[in-house]
Scaffold this motif. Structure first.
Motif, mmCIF file in Angstrom:
data_model
loop_
_atom_site.group_PDB
_atom_site.id
_atom_site.type_symbol
_atom_site.label_atom_id
_atom_site.label_comp_id
_atom_site.label_asym_id
_atom_site.label_seq_id
_atom_site.Cartn_x
_atom_site.Cartn_y
_atom_site.Cartn_z
ATOM 1 N N TRP A 21 3.478 45.375 -48.852
ATOM 2 C CA TRP A 21 3.095 46.205 -47.470
ATOM 3 C C TRP A 21 2.903 46.158 -46.342
ATOM 4 C CZ3 TRP A 21 5.698 51.108 -49.129
ATOM 5 C CH2 TRP A 21 5.058 51.798 -50.030
ATOM 6 N N LEU A 23 3.457 44.456 -43.903
ATOM 7 C CA LEU A 23 4.792 44.863 -42.675
ATOM 8 C C LEU A 23 4.868 46.006 -42.630
ATOM 9 C CD1 LEU A 23 7.213 41.208 -42.485
ATOM 10 C CD2 LEU A 23 5.537 41.770 -41.249
ATOM 11 N N LEU A 24 5.023 46.654 -43.646
ATOM 12 C CA LEU A 24 5.446 47.925 -43.178
ATOM 13 C C LEU A 24 4.022 48.531 -43.128
ATOM 14 C CD1 LEU A 24 7.423 49.035 -46.559
ATOM 15 C CD2 LEU A 24 8.020 47.741 -44.552
ATOM 16 N N ARG A 27 4.640 47.830 -38.960
ATOM 17 C CA ARG A 27 6.058 48.717 -39.282
ATOM 18 C C ARG A 27 5.742 50.065 -38.298
ATOM 19 N NH1 ARG A 27 9.700 51.102 -43.501
ATOM 20 N NH2 ARG A 27 7.840 52.596 -43.894
ATOM 21 N N GLY A 43 4.053 57.256 -43.996
ATOM 22 C CA GLY A 43 5.216 56.970 -43.434
ATOM 23 C C GLY A 43 5.363 55.999 -44.171
ATOM 24 N N LEU A 44 4.656 55.620 -45.198
ATOM 25 C CA LEU A 44 4.636 54.753 -46.360
ATOM 26 C C LEU A 44 4.558 55.444 -47.856
ATOM 27 C CD1 LEU A 44 1.846 51.818 -44.404
ATOM 28 C CD2 LEU A 44 4.144 51.635 -44.802
ATOM 29 N N LEU A 88 3.316 40.750 -33.452
ATOM 30 C CA LEU A 88 4.438 40.524 -34.695
ATOM 31 C C LEU A 88 6.076 41.923 -34.262
ATOM 32 C CD1 LEU A 88 2.211 40.508 -37.711
ATOM 33 C CD2 LEU A 88 3.649 39.203 -37.193
ATOM 34 N N ALA A 90 8.679 41.312 -32.352
ATOM 35 C CA ALA A 90 10.042 40.290 -32.016
ATOM 36 C C ALA A 90 10.107 39.555 -33.740
ATOM 37 C CB ALA A 90 9.477 38.305 -31.444
ATOM 38 N N ALA A 91 9.193 39.564 -34.823
ATOM 39 C CA ALA A 91 9.452 39.132 -35.640
ATOM 40 C C ALA A 91 10.215 40.126 -36.427
ATOM 41 C CB ALA A 91 8.478 38.486 -36.539
ATOM 42 N N LEU A 92 9.320 41.640 -36.459
ATOM 43 C CA LEU A 92 9.483 42.971 -37.073
ATOM 44 C C LEU A 92 10.777 43.551 -36.508
ATOM 45 C CD1 LEU A 92 7.252 44.944 -37.897
ATOM 46 C CD2 LEU A 92 9.114 45.843 -37.412
ATOM 47 N N LEU A 95 13.709 41.161 -38.194
ATOM 48 C CA LEU A 95 14.157 41.052 -39.876
ATOM 49 C C LEU A 95 14.643 42.388 -40.064
ATOM 50 C CD1 LEU A 95 11.178 40.417 -42.154
ATOM 51 C CD2 LEU A 95 13.447 39.640 -42.187
ATOM 52 N N GLY A 96 13.897 42.827 -38.963
ATOM 53 C CA GLY A 96 14.890 44.621 -39.326
ATOM 54 C C GLY A 96 16.190 44.952 -38.884
ATOM 55 N N TRP A 116 11.773 56.048 -38.559
ATOM 56 C CA TRP A 116 12.448 54.837 -38.754
ATOM 57 C C TRP A 116 13.513 54.341 -38.293
ATOM 58 C CZ3 TRP A 116 11.413 55.520 -45.094
ATOM 59 C CH2 TRP A 116 9.575 55.741 -45.299
ATOM 60 N N TYR B 4 10.799 49.047 -52.268
ATOM 61 C CA TYR B 4 10.073 50.073 -51.976
ATOM 62 C C TYR B 4 11.282 51.774 -51.574
ATOM 63 C CZ TYR B 4 7.761 46.014 -49.535
ATOM 64 O OH TYR B 4 6.294 45.294 -49.740
ATOM 65 N N GLN B 6 12.885 53.121 -49.202
ATOM 66 C CA GLN B 6 12.928 53.237 -47.779
ATOM 67 C C GLN B 6 14.156 53.338 -47.685
ATOM 68 O OE1 GLN B 6 9.147 52.034 -46.559
ATOM 69 N NE2 GLN B 6 8.542 53.125 -47.042
ATOM 70 N N GLY B 9 15.702 49.253 -42.110
ATOM 71 C CA GLY B 9 16.323 47.996 -42.485
ATOM 72 C C GLY B 9 15.199 46.932 -43.247
ATOM 73 N N LEU B 10 13.942 47.793 -42.401
ATOM 74 C CA LEU B 10 13.303 46.417 -42.786
ATOM 75 C C LEU B 10 12.477 46.265 -44.097
ATOM 76 C CD1 LEU B 10 10.526 44.759 -41.244
ATOM 77 C CD2 LEU B 10 9.019 46.698 -41.440
ATOM 78 N N ALA B 91 14.848 35.462 -37.517
ATOM 79 C CA ALA B 91 13.669 36.643 -38.271
ATOM 80 C C ALA B 91 12.593 34.914 -38.674
ATOM 81 C CB ALA B 91 14.149 37.392 -39.328
ATOM 82 N N ALA B 94 10.924 34.009 -35.579
ATOM 83 C CA ALA B 94 10.161 34.851 -35.254
ATOM 84 C C ALA B 94 8.935 34.433 -35.788
ATOM 85 C CB ALA B 94 10.940 35.704 -34.829
ATOM 86 N N TRP B 98 5.287 33.034 -34.249
ATOM 87 C CA TRP B 98 4.212 33.758 -34.699
ATOM 88 C C TRP B 98 3.180 33.395 -35.167
ATOM 89 C CZ3 TRP B 98 0.946 36.043 -37.853
ATOM 90 C CH2 TRP B 98 -0.332 37.427 -37.393
#
Lengths: 218, 218
Positions: A21, A23-24, A27, A43-44, A88, A90-92, A95-96, A116, B4, B6, B9-10, B91, B94, B98
């Motif tokens: 959860w 990283l979400l 997000r 949102g979660l 974070l 860029a990393a997020l 991954l997305g 989203w 998840y 959802q 994409g992430l 990813a 990145a 971080w």
DNA sequence: CAGCATCCGCTTTGATACTG
DNA sequence: CAGTATCAAAGCGGATGCTG
């Protein structure tokens, strides 16, 4: 919370944001900016409330999230990313983007939120004619509207309504994504229930077509 | 393994690689290429062997890892990333970038592997004089050697010895990182136990100095 | 030895109920 | 609104044993 105890940047990053959860939550804060606890929970979908509280405490301890107690008129707590937390992004996004192709086979019982959409849309869309004056498109999915704007060759997606949109698209997120990424053309999308108002030229300016050479399918 | 659910994409990415240890397994395969089970276990100190087996099965089912049963002479199984798995590199880098600043305060009981150095080094180092002929530096930490090479302005790090290195650095990973990222100068690093052989100019060509303007400290 | 599977105790997570 | 409390279920870590 349990550390990997490895002298490695990736392992150290996962020590802080690798838990379920976490990283979400980042997000949500990235897309929506400052949030109340209930906004985050909305949102979660699926998160247990005790977990959200615990994660927010951990993120605060790690210097990724800060909490502000209320500007005087409204009495509420606001959570927001610290500068370190915003790094974070860029990393997020990476991954997305890796996960974006997985949205093609949409599962009917997946939860859906309009905001989203901003991540995959920024990833897939380009402004084909950056020399022309910028345009804006409003996306409506029954929930909060999303705004697309062209800016120096890219397409930015953010929350909120457009003051004077050049086009408006109303449909489910899946349909909007299918249309804008080139999987569905406008007539087919319309028969599937999508409403489009505006010049077709606006759509062509940002829409991806199947001929767009990109390594990742959608 | 738990999804998840959802439409994001992430979230979809984390459904596949968000479990504990999973991204670290991908890290090993990215750095080392094809690996035997035991190589992976050695690069993942702390993992339970049943978890490694289970994760490899899940990664294979997700199309991220493939397993090859032995070229005839050697009787072993090789695990390697599929093309889709290799797309995780951006990813992973990145996230690793971080986390790289977190390596500054090194914990004495963290596990250490020489090949983990390749990620932060590629992140921090630049070739200051790309017009000159390329150089190579060999890093020795008691374990497998690591090779640094300049190539079009960047510095590439990979496993293996250099055939004719322009310089050789021998020390602990922490010391090597401190020297190359500008936290320690050569004299101080030497008194701390680092051995350097080669022209100081070679070092200056790739070494970061404290005056290098980068947002992230090290 | 390489590549697992099984068992067991502990920790984390999920679902729900309740509170200032 | 912003959490805390409780408890069952799942996941994880560590040890050990098995098989080609």
């Amino acid at each position: 919370v349990r550390s990997y105890h490895q002298y490695c940047g990736l392992a150290k990053a996962l020590d802080l944001v690798g838990d379920r959860w976490t990283l979400l939550i980042v997000r949500e804060l990235l897309i929506r900016g400052a949030c109340r606890y209930t906004d985050l929970r909305d949102g979660l979908p699926g998160i247990a409330t005790n977990l959200l509280a615990e994660r927010l405490r951990e993120l605060q301890a790690a210097g990724i999230v800060s909490r502000e107690d209320a500007p005087p008129p409204i009495a509420t707590t606001l959570f927001r990313l610290t500068p370190r937390g915003r790094e974070l992004e860029a990393a997020l996004l990476a991954l997305g983007s890796w996960g974006a192709p997985l949205l093609a086979q949409s599962n009917p019982d997946d939860a859906v939120r309009a905001h989203w959409l901003t991540l995959p849309l920024q990833h897939y869309l380009r402004d084909r004619t950056p020399a022309e004056p910028p345009i804006s498109i409003e996306l409506r999915t029954g929930q909060e509207p999303v705004l697309l704007e062209t800016a120096d060759g890219k397409v930015r997606a953010s929350l909120g309504a457009a003051p004077h949109p050049d086009a408006v698209i109303a449909a489910t997120p899946q349909l909007i994504l299918a249309l804008l990424t080139g999987k569905l053309d406008l007539p087919r999308a319309r028969t599937a229930g999508l409403h489009y108002s505006g010049s077709p030229a606006i759509l062509r300016r940002v829409r991806r077509t199947s001929s767009d050479a990109r390594s990742d399918a959608c």
